[in-house]
Write a protein that holds these residues in place. Structure first.
Motif, PDB file in Angstrom:
ATOM      1  N   SER A 126       0.833  -1.438   0.008  1.00  0.00           N
ATOM      2  CA  SER A 126       0.066   0.111   0.002  1.00  0.00           C
ATOM      3  C   SER A 126       1.004   1.300  -0.018  1.00  0.00           C
ATOM      4  CB  SER A 126      -0.988  -0.025   1.166  1.00  0.00           C
ATOM      5  OG  SER A 126      -0.289   0.077   2.422  1.00  0.00           O
ATOM      6  N   PHE A 127       2.057   1.244   0.530  1.00  0.00           N
ATOM      7  CA  PHE A 127       2.654   2.378   0.438  1.00  0.00           C
ATOM      8  C   PHE A 127       4.338   2.166  -0.029  1.00  0.00           C
ATOM      9  CE2 PHE A 127       2.721   0.500   4.919  1.00  0.00           C
ATOM     10  CZ  PHE A 127       4.260   0.243   5.024  1.00  0.00           C
ATOM     11  N   ARG A 128       4.693   1.033  -0.095  1.00  0.00           N
ATOM     12  CA  ARG A 128       5.712   0.702  -0.937  1.00  0.00           C
ATOM     13  C   ARG A 128       7.183   1.213  -0.334  1.00  0.00           C
ATOM     14  NH1 ARG A 128       5.186  -3.275  -3.295  1.00  0.00           N
ATOM     15  NH2 ARG A 128       7.164  -3.263  -4.354  1.00  0.00           N
ATOM     16  N   LYS A 129       7.030   1.578   1.050  1.00  0.00           N
ATOM     17  CA  LYS A 129       8.237   2.022   1.706  1.00  0.00           C
ATOM     18  C   LYS A 129       8.770   0.836   2.548  1.00  0.00           C
ATOM     19  CE  LYS A 129       7.027   6.921   2.164  1.00  0.00           C
ATOM     20  NZ  LYS A 129       6.533   7.757   3.185  1.00  0.00           N
ATOM     21  N   SER A 130      10.226   0.872   2.933  1.00  0.00           N
ATOM     22  CA  SER A 130      10.541  -0.117   3.327  1.00  0.00           C
ATOM     23  C   SER A 130      10.399  -0.063   4.922  1.00  0.00           C
ATOM     24  CB  SER A 130      12.207  -0.157   2.996  1.00  0.00           C
ATOM     25  OG  SER A 130      12.349  -0.623   1.740  1.00  0.00           O
ATOM     26  N   VAL A 131      10.396  -1.119   5.633  1.00  0.00           N
ATOM     27  CA  VAL A 131      10.428  -0.960   7.004  1.00  0.00           C
ATOM     28  C   VAL A 131      11.813  -1.750   7.614  1.00  0.00           C
ATOM     29  CG1 VAL A 131       9.447  -1.979   9.184  1.00  0.00           C
ATOM     30  CG2 VAL A 131       8.020  -1.526   6.958  1.00  0.00           C
ATOM     31  N   ASN A 132      12.445  -0.924   8.395  1.00  0.00           N
ATOM     32  CA  ASN A 132      13.765  -1.286   9.026  1.00  0.00           C
ATOM     33  C   ASN A 132      13.784  -1.439  10.531  1.00  0.00           C
ATOM     34  OD1 ASN A 132      13.734   1.723   9.185  1.00  0.00           O
ATOM     35  ND2 ASN A 132      15.858   1.815   9.635  1.00  0.00           N
ATOM     36  N   GLY A 133      14.535  -1.970  10.856  1.00  0.00           N
ATOM     37  CA  GLY A 133      14.488  -2.565  12.451  1.00  0.00           C
ATOM     38  C   GLY A 133      16.012  -2.684  12.960  1.00  0.00           C
ATOM     39  N   TYR A 134      16.271  -2.169  14.183  1.00  0.00           N
ATOM     40  CA  TYR A 134      17.506  -2.453  14.569  1.00  0.00           C
ATOM     41  C   TYR A 134      17.540  -2.708  16.158  1.00  0.00           C
ATOM     42  CZ  TYR A 134      17.304   2.317  16.913  1.00  0.00           C
ATOM     43  OH  TYR A 134      16.980   3.410  17.462  1.00  0.00           O
ATOM     44  N   CYS A 135      18.577  -3.465  16.592  1.00  0.00           N
ATOM     45  CA  CYS A 135      18.554  -3.417  18.077  1.00  0.00           C
ATOM     46  C   CYS A 135      20.175  -3.083  18.501  1.00  0.00           C
ATOM     47  CB  CYS A 135      18.374  -4.775  18.483  1.00  0.00           C
ATOM     48  SG  CYS A 135      19.087  -6.246  17.695  1.00  0.00           S
ATOM     49  N   VAL A 136      20.432  -2.485  19.571  1.00  0.00           N
ATOM     50  CA  VAL A 136      21.794  -1.890  20.062  1.00  0.00           C
ATOM     51  C   VAL A 136      21.846  -2.843  21.478  1.00  0.00           C
ATOM     52  CG1 VAL A 136      23.152  -0.201  20.843  1.00  0.00           C
ATOM     53  CG2 VAL A 136      21.520   0.344  18.691  1.00  0.00           C
ATOM     54  N   TYR A 137      23.201  -3.572  21.391  1.00  0.00           N
ATOM     55  CA  TYR A 137      23.489  -3.977  22.678  1.00  0.00           C
ATOM     56  C   TYR A 137      24.689  -3.503  23.275  1.00  0.00           C
ATOM     57  CZ  TYR A 137      20.918  -8.134  21.154  1.00  0.00           C
ATOM     58  OH  TYR A 137      19.805  -8.965  20.933  1.00  0.00           O
ATOM     59  N   LEU A 138      24.953  -3.192  24.516  1.00  0.00           N
ATOM     60  CA  LEU A 138      26.092  -2.717  25.517  1.00  0.00           C
ATOM     61  C   LEU A 138      26.639  -4.105  26.268  1.00  0.00           C
ATOM     62  CD1 LEU A 138      27.876  -0.683  26.070  1.00  0.00           C
ATOM     63  CD2 LEU A 138      26.206  -0.256  28.075  1.00  0.00           C
ATOM     64  N   GLY A 139      27.608  -4.458  25.649  1.00  0.00           N
ATOM     65  CA  GLY A 139      28.183  -6.019  26.024  1.00  0.00           C
ATOM     66  C   GLY A 139      27.054  -7.071  25.410  1.00  0.00           C
ATOM     67  N   ASN A 140      26.446  -7.683  26.340  1.00  0.00           N
ATOM     68  CA  ASN A 140      25.372  -8.909  25.774  1.00  0.00           C
ATOM     69  C   ASN A 140      23.775  -8.379  26.432  1.00  0.00           C
ATOM     70  OD1 ASN A 140      27.192 -10.677  24.970  1.00  0.00           O
ATOM     71  ND2 ASN A 140      27.589 -11.665  27.123  1.00  0.00           N
ATOM     72  N   SER A 141      23.968  -7.043  26.816  1.00  0.00           N
ATOM     73  CA  SER A 141      22.496  -6.370  27.153  1.00  0.00           C
ATOM     74  C   SER A 141      21.864  -5.562  26.010  1.00  0.00           C
ATOM     75  CB  SER A 141      22.713  -5.564  28.496  1.00  0.00           C
ATOM     76  OG  SER A 141      23.348  -6.500  29.557  1.00  0.00           O
ATOM     77  N   LEU A 142      20.762  -5.929  25.753  1.00  0.00           N
ATOM     78  CA  LEU A 142      19.879  -4.988  24.688  1.00  0.00           C
ATOM     79  C   LEU A 142      19.432  -3.891  25.487  1.00  0.00           C
ATOM     80  CD1 LEU A 142      18.704  -5.140  22.308  1.00  0.00           C
ATOM     81  CD2 LEU A 142      16.492  -5.991  23.036  1.00  0.00           C
ATOM     82  N   ILE A 143      19.938  -2.665  24.862  1.00  0.00           N
ATOM     83  CA  ILE A 143      19.580  -1.232  25.421  1.00  0.00           C
ATOM     84  C   ILE A 143      18.633  -0.579  24.484  1.00  0.00           C
ATOM     85  CG2 ILE A 143      21.829  -1.261  26.859  1.00  0.00           C
ATOM     86  CD1 ILE A 143      22.787   0.554  24.683  1.00  0.00           C
ATOM     87  N   SER A 144      18.740  -0.878  23.303  1.00  0.00           N
ATOM     88  CA  SER A 144      17.763   0.009  22.368  1.00  0.00           C
ATOM     89  C   SER A 144      17.362  -0.728  21.367  1.00  0.00           C
ATOM     90  CB  SER A 144      18.551   1.271  21.948  1.00  0.00           C
ATOM     91  OG  SER A 144      17.681   2.166  21.099  1.00  0.00           O
ATOM     92  N   TRP A 145      16.230  -0.681  20.985  1.00  0.00           N
ATOM     93  CA  TRP A 145      15.380  -1.261  19.646  1.00  0.00           C
ATOM     94  C   TRP A 145      14.386  -0.238  19.102  1.00  0.00           C
ATOM     95  CZ3 TRP A 145      14.934  -2.617  24.477  1.00  0.00           C
ATOM     96  CH2 TRP A 145      13.760  -2.832  25.057  1.00  0.00           C
ATOM     97  N   LYS A 146      14.265  -0.641  17.891  1.00  0.00           N
ATOM     98  CA  LYS A 146      13.246   0.240  17.073  1.00  0.00           C
ATOM     99  C   LYS A 146      12.831  -0.575  15.667  1.00  0.00           C
ATOM    100  CE  LYS A 146      12.125   4.878  16.113  1.00  0.00           C
ATOM    101  NZ  LYS A 146      12.993   6.180  16.197  1.00  0.00           N
ATOM    102  N   SER A 147      11.604  -0.414  15.048  1.00  0.00           N
ATOM    103  CA  SER A 147      11.287  -0.657  14.031  1.00  0.00           C
ATOM    104  C   SER A 147      10.314   0.490  13.639  1.00  0.00           C
ATOM    105  CB  SER A 147       9.843  -2.004  14.387  1.00  0.00           C
ATOM    106  OG  SER A 147       9.471  -2.141  12.903  1.00  0.00           O
ATOM    107  N   LYS A 148      10.729   0.792  12.207  1.00  0.00           N
ATOM    108  CA  LYS A 148      10.172   2.027  11.594  1.00  0.00           C
ATOM    109  C   LYS A 148      10.371   1.997  10.126  1.00  0.00           C
ATOM    110  CE  LYS A 148      11.547   6.885  11.394  1.00  0.00           C
ATOM    111  NZ  LYS A 148      12.551   7.843  11.759  1.00  0.00           N
ATOM    112  N   LYS A 149       9.054   2.518   9.777  1.00  0.00           N
ATOM    113  CA  LYS A 149       8.986   2.676   8.060  1.00  0.00           C
ATOM    114  C   LYS A 149      10.042   3.793   7.612  1.00  0.00           C
ATOM    115  CE  LYS A 149       4.674   3.742   7.315  1.00  0.00           C
ATOM    116  NZ  LYS A 149       3.480   4.241   6.811  1.00  0.00           N
ATOM    117  N   GLN A 150      10.479   3.542   6.677  1.00  0.00           N
ATOM    118  CA  GLN A 150      11.633   4.483   6.067  1.00  0.00           C
ATOM    119  C   GLN A 150      10.780   5.695   5.588  1.00  0.00           C
ATOM    120  OE1 GLN A 150      14.281   2.687   3.572  1.00  0.00           O
ATOM    121  NE2 GLN A 150      15.506   1.621   5.036  1.00  0.00           N
TER     122      GLN A 150
END
Length: 173
Positions: A126-150
């Protein structure tokens, strides 16, 4: 960190306690309907859907495993269809399987920052935009994540991946 009590209250309020729990937040290769049809009617009571998705958004603070699906559901807050509610109930049944899942923060002394990125090139027709996601780790601990339409339409999967990496690098800095 987890929101077990909040998750259990959510399950109690929205009622799938008698349902069988599911092991995945969504079925594989499901295409979310965007147009009203006889098969996919508009919901009559949209406030029920809006409240449920709003509670999911709050729950994503400690549940990165549902972040992408909540991102998809939140795009239809003003004109939700019956399949959107069906997907939301599917997410609830997934939460029922493990209400105490959360984010583990370890104290190990390793302060290496690492990030992982992925993009789904033009997933939604419907909108032909890509969706991207990421996760950021500090050592073995997940500290940030996001899923977003470009913001823009990418012409290739390589361009989509490049934009995703660029966005993550900008947000980390």
């Amino acid at each position: 960190m987890n929101q077990r009590k909040y998750c259990l209250e959510l399950l109690h309020e929205y009622g799938p306690l008698g349902c069988k729990p599911l092991s995945t937040p969504n079925e594989q290769n499901v295409v979310i309907a965007t147009e009203v049809s006889d098969k996919d009617p508009l919901l009559e009571n949209i406030t029920y859907y809006q409240k449920l998705v709003g509670k999911f958004i709050y729950l994503t603070m400690t549940r990165p495993d549902i972040a992408y699906f909540v991102h998809c559901l939140s795009q239809f807050m003003h004109k939700p269809l019956f399949p959107h509610l069906k997907l939301a109930i599917h997410v609830l049944r997934y939460l029922k399987l493990s209400p105490r899942k959360g984010v583990l923060v370890e104290n190990e002394g390793n302060f290496q920052l690492s990030a992982y990125v992925d993009a789904d090139w033009a997933k939604a027709s419907s909108f032909r935009k890509s969706v991207n996601g990421y996760c950021v780790y500090l050592g073995n601990s997940l500290i940030s994540w996001k899923s977003k339409k470009q913001n823009v339409v990418s012409r290739s999967s390589a361009e989509s991946e490049y934009r995703a990496m660029s966005n993550v690098a900008t947000e980390i800095m």
